[in-house]
Write a protein that holds these residues in place. Structure first.
Motif, PDB file in Angstrom:
ATOM      1  N   LEU A 179      25.617 -25.381  16.648  1.00 19.28           N
ATOM      2  CA  LEU A 179      26.623 -24.837  17.559  1.00 19.28           C
ATOM      3  C   LEU A 179      26.009 -24.149  18.776  1.00 19.28           C
ATOM      4  O   LEU A 179      26.716 -23.481  19.531  1.00 19.28           O
ATOM      5  CB  LEU A 179      27.511 -23.832  16.807  1.00 19.28           C
ATOM      6  N   GLU A 180      24.683 -24.327  18.982  1.00 20.90           N
ATOM      7  CA  GLU A 180      24.009 -23.597  20.053  1.00 20.90           C
ATOM      8  C   GLU A 180      24.395 -24.072  21.452  1.00 20.90           C
ATOM      9  O   GLU A 180      24.299 -23.319  22.422  1.00 20.90           O
ATOM     10  CB  GLU A 180      22.484 -23.698  19.895  1.00 20.90           C
ATOM     11  N   ASP A 181      24.812 -25.318  21.578  1.00 20.79           N
ATOM     12  CA  ASP A 181      25.132 -25.871  22.895  1.00 20.79           C
ATOM     13  C   ASP A 181      26.455 -25.275  23.385  1.00 20.79           C
ATOM     14  O   ASP A 181      27.540 -25.712  22.996  1.00 20.79           O
ATOM     15  CB  ASP A 181      25.229 -27.395  22.799  1.00 20.79           C
ATOM     16  N   SER A 182      26.369 -24.277  24.267  1.00 19.32           N
ATOM     17  CA  SER A 182      27.574 -23.572  24.714  1.00 19.32           C
ATOM     18  C   SER A 182      28.461 -24.439  25.601  1.00 19.32           C
ATOM     19  O   SER A 182      29.638 -24.124  25.801  1.00 19.32           O
ATOM     20  CB  SER A 182      27.192 -22.289  25.458  1.00 19.32           C
ATOM     21  N   SER A 183      27.912 -25.522  26.135  1.00 20.70           N
ATOM     22  CA  SER A 183      28.753 -26.420  26.925  1.00 20.70           C
ATOM     23  C   SER A 183      29.721 -27.188  26.026  1.00 20.70           C
ATOM     24  O   SER A 183      30.799 -27.591  26.464  1.00 20.70           O
ATOM     25  CB  SER A 183      27.889 -27.396  27.723  1.00 20.70           C
ATOM     26  N   ARG A 184      29.322 -27.379  24.774  1.00 23.50           N
ATOM     27  CA  ARG A 184      30.199 -28.034  23.794  1.00 23.50           C
ATOM     28  C   ARG A 184      30.950 -27.011  22.949  1.00 23.50           C
ATOM     29  O   ARG A 184      32.113 -27.231  22.586  1.00 23.50           O
ATOM     30  CB  ARG A 184      29.372 -28.933  22.867  1.00 23.50           C
ATOM     31  N   PHE A 185      30.262 -25.919  22.630  1.00 24.54           N
ATOM     32  CA  PHE A 185      30.827 -24.916  21.734  1.00 24.54           C
ATOM     33  C   PHE A 185      30.799 -23.553  22.428  1.00 24.54           C
ATOM     34  O   PHE A 185      29.839 -22.796  22.293  1.00 24.54           O
ATOM     35  CB  PHE A 185      30.032 -24.864  20.424  1.00 24.54           C
ATOM     36  N   PRO A 186      31.830 -23.231  23.197  1.00 27.71           N
ATOM     37  CA  PRO A 186      31.855 -21.953  23.927  1.00 27.71           C
ATOM     38  C   PRO A 186      31.882 -20.770  22.962  1.00 27.71           C
ATOM     39  O   PRO A 186      32.230 -20.920  21.787  1.00 27.71           O
ATOM     40  CB  PRO A 186      33.143 -22.047  24.744  1.00 27.71           C
ATOM     41  N   PRO A 187      31.506 -19.581  23.435  1.00 32.23           N
ATOM     42  CA  PRO A 187      31.439 -18.412  22.542  1.00 32.23           C
ATOM     43  C   PRO A 187      32.759 -18.104  21.840  1.00 32.23           C
ATOM     44  O   PRO A 187      32.778 -17.726  20.670  1.00 32.23           O
ATOM     45  CB  PRO A 187      31.036 -17.274  23.489  1.00 32.23           C
ATOM     46  N   GLN A 188      33.861 -18.249  22.554  1.00 34.33           N
ATOM     47  CA  GLN A 188      35.183 -17.993  21.983  1.00 34.33           C
ATOM     48  C   GLN A 188      36.090 -19.168  22.316  1.00 34.33           C
ATOM     49  O   GLN A 188      36.232 -19.539  23.479  1.00 34.33           O
ATOM     50  CB  GLN A 188      35.795 -16.709  22.554  1.00 34.33           C
ATOM     51  N   ALA A 189      36.702 -19.727  21.289  1.00 32.61           N
ATOM     52  CA  ALA A 189      37.614 -20.850  21.525  1.00 32.61           C
ATOM     53  C   ALA A 189      38.516 -21.025  20.313  1.00 32.61           C
ATOM     54  O   ALA A 189      38.072 -20.919  19.169  1.00 32.61           O
ATOM     55  CB  ALA A 189      36.835 -22.137  21.784  1.00 32.61           C
ATOM     56  N   SER A 190      39.788 -21.282  20.598  1.00 30.15           N
ATOM     57  CA  SER A 190      40.767 -21.466  19.529  1.00 30.15           C
ATOM     58  C   SER A 190      42.049 -22.017  20.133  1.00 30.15           C
ATOM     59  O   SER A 190      42.368 -21.712  21.290  1.00 30.15           O
ATOM     60  CB  SER A 190      41.058 -20.129  18.835  1.00 30.15           C
TER      61      SER A 190
END
Length: 425
Positions: A179-190
């Motif tokens: 999940l380190e790739d913040s372009s794919r997995f932003p810090p907060q998302a729902s």
């Protein structure tokens, strides 16, 4: 003067007669009738079947999942401010409730905290039944801004970045995605929460959304595995039923007082409590409108009519892609009773360990059990829907006896002490 004295005597006679009628207890029977005995036996904890299989949760009875869920349950890192855990509202020392009218986490909710002992036997969760499994129920508070205030992305990141959590997760569910790739997995998302979190979620690829939601769902399954360990233990009533096996006399046992025995007789008879509060957990796990007023300043709750709609549209329900159940095992979701008939209906709670769970009703509107009994005796007209309860002609002594019987349902949990304590870290 004699006429006035005579009239006074009549008034005094009537007053004493009324007081006697209100307060003199009726004699107990020597033995319970066959019908009464069958009803009493049906309420005993010894009649509780094994835990139902949760087909939607493949790890429901995996000891490793219970251990993982135990850690998660007490972890305040599962909140946006680092102060709230599941145990904040579901306190083991208070019957897994919090003693408040409504739950308070990050903010203040609108619903009373429901106890967890025996919750695994329920078919529906929350007061309105908006969730159809214990594991999906565990997810909702995590993303509620008034409870834990997290996003599912933050939950997934916590699991992935905490070594022991990552190990526990992968033993149960397989390898975690990176999940380190913040372009794919932003810090907060729902898909829920504030606008920023929802926008971040919408920008994610559907496959990445699925990966995060799968981790989130599995966290719920681990929490449910832990909560299946929380079971009620025998109370005075159960000891009384056991004593009945040795002697059929109503009063031979010392497990319950005469007042409690009279209350039991009312419970299964005149007071009609057993109509809804039946079975070993003293609940039919169904939904009823009993005309409980809303909390001041709050609109009446739609109850089950809205809850069933939410359950059917829930992506984490029995038929959803995160459930381990086959669609053929989800017929209750399809055929459950809803619609206008269920407006204002709330779930019938268990009566076991009531002393630990005040205040009462779906928004903690009623402070004491005495007031609860008065509510059902009056059976007022419902503000929305219709009141299923009918007025009860209970005398003052009978209300007191019924209240005494409820104390006979309090008992220690049949749960190992280690599950009731925060885990060592």
């Amino acid at each position: 003067m004699p006429r006035k004295l005579k009239l006074l005597g009549v008034v005094i006679f009537l007053l004493f007669g009324y007081l006697a009628w209100q307060w003199i207890p009726m004699p107990l029977p020597a033995q319970w009738s066959t019908e009464q005995r069958a009803l009493i036996d049906s309420l005993a904890l010894s009649q509780l079947p094994p835990l139902p299989v949760d087909t939607g949760n493949a790890v429901a009875d995996d000891p490793r999942a219970a251990h993982f869920g135990h850690q998660l349950f007490f972890d305040t890192r599962l909140s946006s401010n680092g102060d709230v855990s599941c145990a904040t509202c579901h306190m083991p020392t208070s019957g897994f409730t919090d003693g408040r009218p409504v739950a308070v986490g990050i903010g203040t909710t609108e619903r009373n905290t429901m106890p967890l002992a025996g919750a695994a036997y329920s078919r529906w969760y929350f007061w309105d039944g908006r969730k159809d499994s214990l594991w999906s129920q565990a997810l909702a508070p995590l993303e509620d801004p008034r409870e834990h205030g997290m996003t599912r992305m933050e939950v997934a990141r916590l699991i992935g970045s905490t070594a022991d959590y990552r190990d526990s997760y992968e033993q149960l569910f397989g390898e975690l995605p990176t999940l380190e790739d913040s372009s794919r997995f932003p810090p907060q998302a729902s898909p829920l929460g504030d606008e920023q979190s929802k926008l971040a979620w919408q920008r994610m690829d559907e496959s990445d959304q699925y990966e995060v939601s799968l981790i989130f769902a599995n966290v719920g399954k681990a929490l449910a595995a832990y909560q299946r360990k929380l079971l009620p233990g025998p109370a005075a009533f159960d000891h009384y039923v056991a004593d009945l096996q040795r002697s059929s006399s109503v009063t031979d046992s010392s497990a319950m007082s005469r007042a409690q025995l009279a209350g039991l007789k009312l419970f299964i008879g005149k007071a009609q409590c057993i109509n809804c509060h039946n079975g070993p957990l003293f609940t039919n796990n169904d939904f009823h409108n009993t005309a409980v007023l809303s909390a001041p300043g709050v609109l009446p709750a739609a109850g089950r009519s809205e809850g069933l709609r939410l359950a059917r549209s829930d992506p984490f329900n029995c038929t959803g892609k995160f459930s381990d159940a086959d669609a053929s095992e989800c017929i209750e979701l399809e055929f459950a009773r809803g619609g206008d008939d269920m407006i204002g209906a709330q779930r019938t709670g268990s009566l076991r360990n009531l002393a630990d769970t005040a205040p009462y009703m779906h928004a903690g509107q009623i402070a004491t059990l005495e007031e609860v009994i008065d509510h059902y005796v009056a059976a007022d007209i419902a503000v929305i829907g219709h009141n299923e309860a009918k007025p009860l002609n209970l005398r003052a002594i009978e209300k007191r006896q019924l209240r005494a019987f409820l104390d006979a349902l309090n008992g220690a949990l049949a749960t190992e002490d280690r599950w009731l304590q925060p885990p060592a870290r």
